[in-house]
Design a protein around this motif. Structure first.
Motif, PDB file in Angstrom:
ATOM      1  N   TYR A   1      56.021 -11.591  57.449  1.00 28.26           N
ATOM      2  CA  TYR A   1      55.719 -12.826  57.508  1.00 28.26           C
ATOM      3  C   TYR A   1      54.380 -13.126  58.170  1.00 28.26           C
ATOM      4  CZ  TYR A   1      57.977 -13.987  62.388  1.00 28.26           C
ATOM      5  OH  TYR A   1      58.197 -13.903  63.530  1.00 28.26           O
TER       6      TYR A   1
ATOM      7  N   GLU B   1      60.835 -21.799  59.400  1.00 29.52           N
ATOM      8  CA  GLU B   1      60.707 -23.560  60.149  1.00 29.52           C
ATOM      9  C   GLU B   1      61.740 -24.091  59.384  1.00 29.52           C
ATOM     10  OE1 GLU B   1      59.244 -24.893  62.567  1.00 29.52           O
ATOM     11  OE2 GLU B   1      59.764 -26.886  62.074  1.00 29.52           O
TER      12      GLU B   1
ATOM     13  N   MET C   1      55.813 -26.380  63.329  1.00 33.20           N
ATOM     14  CA  MET C   1      56.479 -26.079  64.258  1.00 33.20           C
ATOM     15  C   MET C   1      57.369 -26.806  65.164  1.00 33.20           C
ATOM     16  SD  MET C   1      53.313 -24.009  65.972  1.00 33.20           S
ATOM     17  CE  MET C   1      52.666 -22.965  65.048  1.00 33.20           C
ATOM     18  N   SER C   2      57.980 -27.894  64.760  1.00 33.71           N
ATOM     19  CA  SER C   2      58.816 -28.827  65.297  1.00 33.71           C
ATOM     20  C   SER C   2      60.354 -28.045  65.221  1.00 33.71           C
ATOM     21  CB  SER C   2      58.805 -30.119  64.758  1.00 33.71           C
ATOM     22  OG  SER C   2      58.830 -30.202  63.211  1.00 33.71           O
ATOM     23  N   GLY C   3      60.676 -27.555  64.226  1.00 30.10           N
ATOM     24  CA  GLY C   3      61.784 -26.706  64.128  1.00 30.10           C
ATOM     25  C   GLY C   3      61.868 -25.707  65.145  1.00 30.10           C
ATOM     26  N   LEU C   4      60.773 -24.925  65.054  1.00 28.66           N
ATOM     27  CA  LEU C   4      60.729 -23.847  66.293  1.00 28.66           C
ATOM     28  C   LEU C   4      60.895 -24.341  67.912  1.00 28.66           C
ATOM     29  CD1 LEU C   4      60.185 -20.820  67.198  1.00 28.66           C
ATOM     30  CD2 LEU C   4      57.707 -21.634  66.996  1.00 28.66           C
TER      31      LEU C   4
ATOM     32  N   GLN D   1      64.479 -25.479  68.512  1.00 29.53           N
ATOM     33  CA  GLN D   1      65.221 -24.500  68.685  1.00 29.53           C
ATOM     34  C   GLN D   1      65.017 -23.578  70.195  1.00 29.53           C
ATOM     35  OE1 GLN D   1      67.627 -23.683  66.633  1.00 29.53           O
ATOM     36  NE2 GLN D   1      68.446 -21.754  67.226  1.00 29.53           N
TER      37      GLN D   1
ATOM     38  N   GLY E   1      44.997 -17.380  58.827  1.00 32.29           N
ATOM     39  CA  GLY E   1      46.086 -17.623  58.008  1.00 32.29           C
ATOM     40  C   GLY E   1      47.220 -16.855  58.776  1.00 32.29           C
ATOM     41  N   GLN E   2      46.978 -15.675  59.523  1.00 36.82           N
ATOM     42  CA  GLN E   2      47.969 -15.017  60.179  1.00 36.82           C
ATOM     43  C   GLN E   2      48.528 -15.747  61.461  1.00 36.82           C
ATOM     44  OE1 GLN E   2      45.728 -11.284  60.272  1.00 36.82           O
ATOM     45  NE2 GLN E   2      47.430 -10.585  58.634  1.00 36.82           N
TER      46      GLN E   2
ATOM     47  N   ASP F   1      49.879 -18.554  62.426  1.00 34.64           N
ATOM     48  CA  ASP F   1      51.138 -19.217  62.567  1.00 34.64           C
ATOM     49  C   ASP F   1      52.188 -18.152  62.689  1.00 34.64           C
ATOM     50  OD1 ASP F   1      50.600 -22.145  62.520  1.00 34.64           O
ATOM     51  OD2 ASP F   1      49.888 -21.623  60.324  1.00 34.64           O
ATOM     52  N   GLY F   2      52.194 -17.278  61.707  1.00 29.55           N
ATOM     53  CA  GLY F   2      53.174 -16.050  61.718  1.00 29.55           C
ATOM     54  C   GLY F   2      53.201 -15.471  63.298  1.00 29.55           C
TER      55      GLY F   2
ATOM     56  N   TYR G   1      55.211 -17.795  65.612  1.00 26.09           N
ATOM     57  CA  TYR G   1      56.513 -17.787  65.611  1.00 26.09           C
ATOM     58  C   TYR G   1      57.127 -16.451  66.128  1.00 26.09           C
ATOM     59  CZ  TYR G   1      57.368 -22.065  62.903  1.00 26.09           C
ATOM     60  OH  TYR G   1      57.217 -23.447  62.721  1.00 26.09           O
ATOM     61  N   ARG G   2      56.482 -15.159  65.726  1.00 28.13           N
ATOM     62  CA  ARG G   2      56.945 -13.888  66.050  1.00 28.13           C
ATOM     63  C   ARG G   2      56.896 -13.864  67.712  1.00 28.13           C
ATOM     64  NH1 ARG G   2      53.984  -8.238  64.024  1.00 28.13           N
ATOM     65  NH2 ARG G   2      55.404  -6.962  65.377  1.00 28.13           N
TER      66      ARG G   2
ATOM     67  N   LEU H   1      59.386 -16.557  68.796  1.00 25.60           N
ATOM     68  CA  LEU H   1      60.947 -16.330  68.522  1.00 25.60           C
ATOM     69  C   LEU H   1      61.431 -14.984  69.230  1.00 25.60           C
ATOM     70  CD1 LEU H   1      61.089 -16.875  64.555  1.00 25.60           C
ATOM     71  CD2 LEU H   1      62.259 -18.244  66.361  1.00 25.60           C
ATOM     72  N   ASN H   2      60.498 -14.012  69.672  1.00 28.98           N
ATOM     73  CA  ASN H   2      60.608 -12.957  70.386  1.00 28.98           C
ATOM     74  C   ASN H   2      61.199 -13.419  71.973  1.00 28.98           C
ATOM     75  OD1 ASN H   2      60.702 -10.360  69.306  1.00 28.98           O
ATOM     76  ND2 ASN H   2      58.516 -10.916  68.749  1.00 28.98           N
TER      77      ASN H   2
ATOM     78  N   ARG I   1      64.860 -14.763  71.458  1.00 28.89           N
ATOM     79  CA  ARG I   1      65.466 -13.624  71.512  1.00 28.89           C
ATOM     80  C   ARG I   1      65.778 -12.729  72.920  1.00 28.89           C
ATOM     81  NH1 ARG I   1      63.542 -11.556  67.493  1.00 28.89           N
ATOM     82  NH2 ARG I   1      62.322 -10.120  68.473  1.00 28.89           N
TER      83      ARG I   1
ATOM     84  N   PHE J   1      51.620 -26.672  60.979  1.00 29.48           N
ATOM     85  CA  PHE J   1      51.241 -25.559  61.574  1.00 29.48           C
ATOM     86  C   PHE J   1      50.119 -25.223  62.127  1.00 29.48           C
ATOM     87  CE2 PHE J   1      54.051 -23.910  57.885  1.00 29.48           C
ATOM     88  CZ  PHE J   1      55.157 -23.741  58.593  1.00 29.48           C
TER      89      PHE J   1
END
Lengths: 227, 173
Positions: free
Chosen positions: A32, A43, B1-4, B7, B42-43, B45-46, B49-50, B53-54, B57, B163
């Motif tokens: 991703y 998202e 990124m609002s969902g991120l 969460q 372009g990378q 956003d990914g 999130y990475r 989200l880490n 987690r 994003f």
């Protein structure tokens, strides 16, 4: 990791739920990083989780899960009506057969019982005008056997018989027709009338070869009076 | 990124902490971009999130490990109170879409599958076993729900991207 596997194995949701092993997790993260559309999927999944969580907090979730669609009742009623109509139609179908048949069993009712043959008539072409054959209708439903001598000879693959109701100053009204009748060993063509489906009156019976090029002269016409 | 962000807020139970974690992820990503560890914009956003989200987690794992500690549990912040600002803005919209989605699903069983898989995070195999579903049936339910949710978000205009890469592009960075 490819898109197909991500979709098929629900990788996004499982990644967010921390259900992937380390190898798959790293492979997915590497994927991703280069695929913004997958980041959008992530998202979206996060928004779905949040939306569901809010419904749960509001105490709406359980009732939403259990709720039956409001249109399920009308749909069920419509389905029941449709089922009843189809059922009635199927049940009625055996009763609504034509009043003319090439075999007695074709006149059987819904219980599979064929009517009893109450009378047999031999129909033969005569020179000149012939009076109508009078046939009394029995009080109860029964079959009348018609044994006809066909005028057409030679290699005839089959015969057809048409039954029409005759009324004064009106064109004949076809009420039945059967095809594929074979000449019996005795040289006769046999058909059956169902008296339960015929009203008293005058009828025309036409016996002719099935060939499309059959001439009018090869058609035998008999008039009967059902009384 | 609002969902991120939502969460992060929900899991940490702390809107400020969630904002910090997200900001840390963004800063880390930007640093990686400057140093060349991220090859192109372009990378970004990914990467955000990475990292985020880490964080998430790790927080969850730590949180799970301390659940047995009753004292720690009672000291946990009031998640509802802390997360409310996020929910008032966008969460309400997503909840409306999620409600519509649930109503669009044809059966209570399908709704249950969706909720137990996405919200309660139950394993697919356990769910299939518990509800007597084949893999094919499960996949069909989830795939349709996912597609329907996307359609509903788009119809409502709630699927707009927020994003980082797009933001940077607009700022000319």
């Amino acid at each position: 990791m490819d898109r197909q596997r991500i979709d098929k194995e629900h990788i996004v949701a499982r990644y967010l739920a921390d259900q992937l092993d380390a190898v798959d997790r790293e492979a997915f993260e590497a994927h991703y990083a280069d695929n913004p559309e997958v980041v959008r999927d992530i998202e979206r999944a996060l928004r779905l989780k949040e939306g569901l969580a809010i419904l749960q907090e509001r105490g709406e979730l359980d009732s939403l899960i259990r709720i039956r669609r409001q249109w399920s009742l009308p749909l069920a009623v419509a389905a029941a009506i449709l089922l009843a109509v189809v059922g009635i139609w199927l049940w009625m179908a055996p009763h609504s057969h034509a009043p003319l048949a090439g075999e007695l069993v074709a006149l059987a009712d819904s219980s599979g019982r064929a009517p009893e043959v109450r009378a047999t008539y031999l129909l033969a072409r005569a020179r000149g005008a012939s009076p109508a054959l009078e046939i009394p209708l029995p009080p109860q439903r029964s079959a009348i056997e018609l044994r006809m001598i066909p005028s057409a000879r030679g290699t005839i693959s089959g015969h057809q018989v048409a039954l029409s109701r005759l009324e004064t100053e009106k064109p004949p009204v076809r009420v039945g027709r059967i095809r594929g009748l074979k000449t019996g060993d005795d040289g006769l063509v046999t058909a059956y009338l169902d008296t339960g489906q015929l009203q008293p009156g005058r009828y025309l019976i036409e016996l002719s070869p099935e060939q499309q090029d059959a001439s009018d002269a090869s058609t035998d016409r008999f008039v009967i009076d059902l009384r | 990124m609002s969902g991120l962000r939502a969460q992060l807020t929900r899991v940490t139970g702390d809107a400020e902490l969630a904002a910090d974690l997200l900001q840390d992820a963004i800063v880390t990503a930007l640093q990686k971009l400057r140093t060349g560890d991220i090859e192109h914009r372009g990378q970004l956003d990914g990467y955000v999130y990475r990292v985020a989200l880490n964080h998430l987690r790790n927080y969850r794992r730590k949180d799970k490990s301390s659940v047995s500690d009753c004292d720690a549990a009672t000291e946990m912040p009031d998640a509802d109170a802390e997360a409310r600002p996020v929910r008032l803005v966008e969460g309400r919209q997503w909840a409306a879409v999620a409600r519509r989605l649930l109503l669009d699903l044809p059966s209570p069983r399908d709704r249950e599958v969706l909720v137990r898989f996405y919200l309660r995070e139950e394993e697919r195999a356990d769910l299939c076993s518990s509800l007597g579903l084949t893999d094919l049936q499960f996949n069909r339910v989830i795939f349709r729900a996912r597609e329907r949710f996307r359609e509903l978000l788009e119809q409502k205009g709630y699927d707009k991207a927020d994003f980082l890469a797009i933001g940077l592009a607009l700022l000319g960075m």
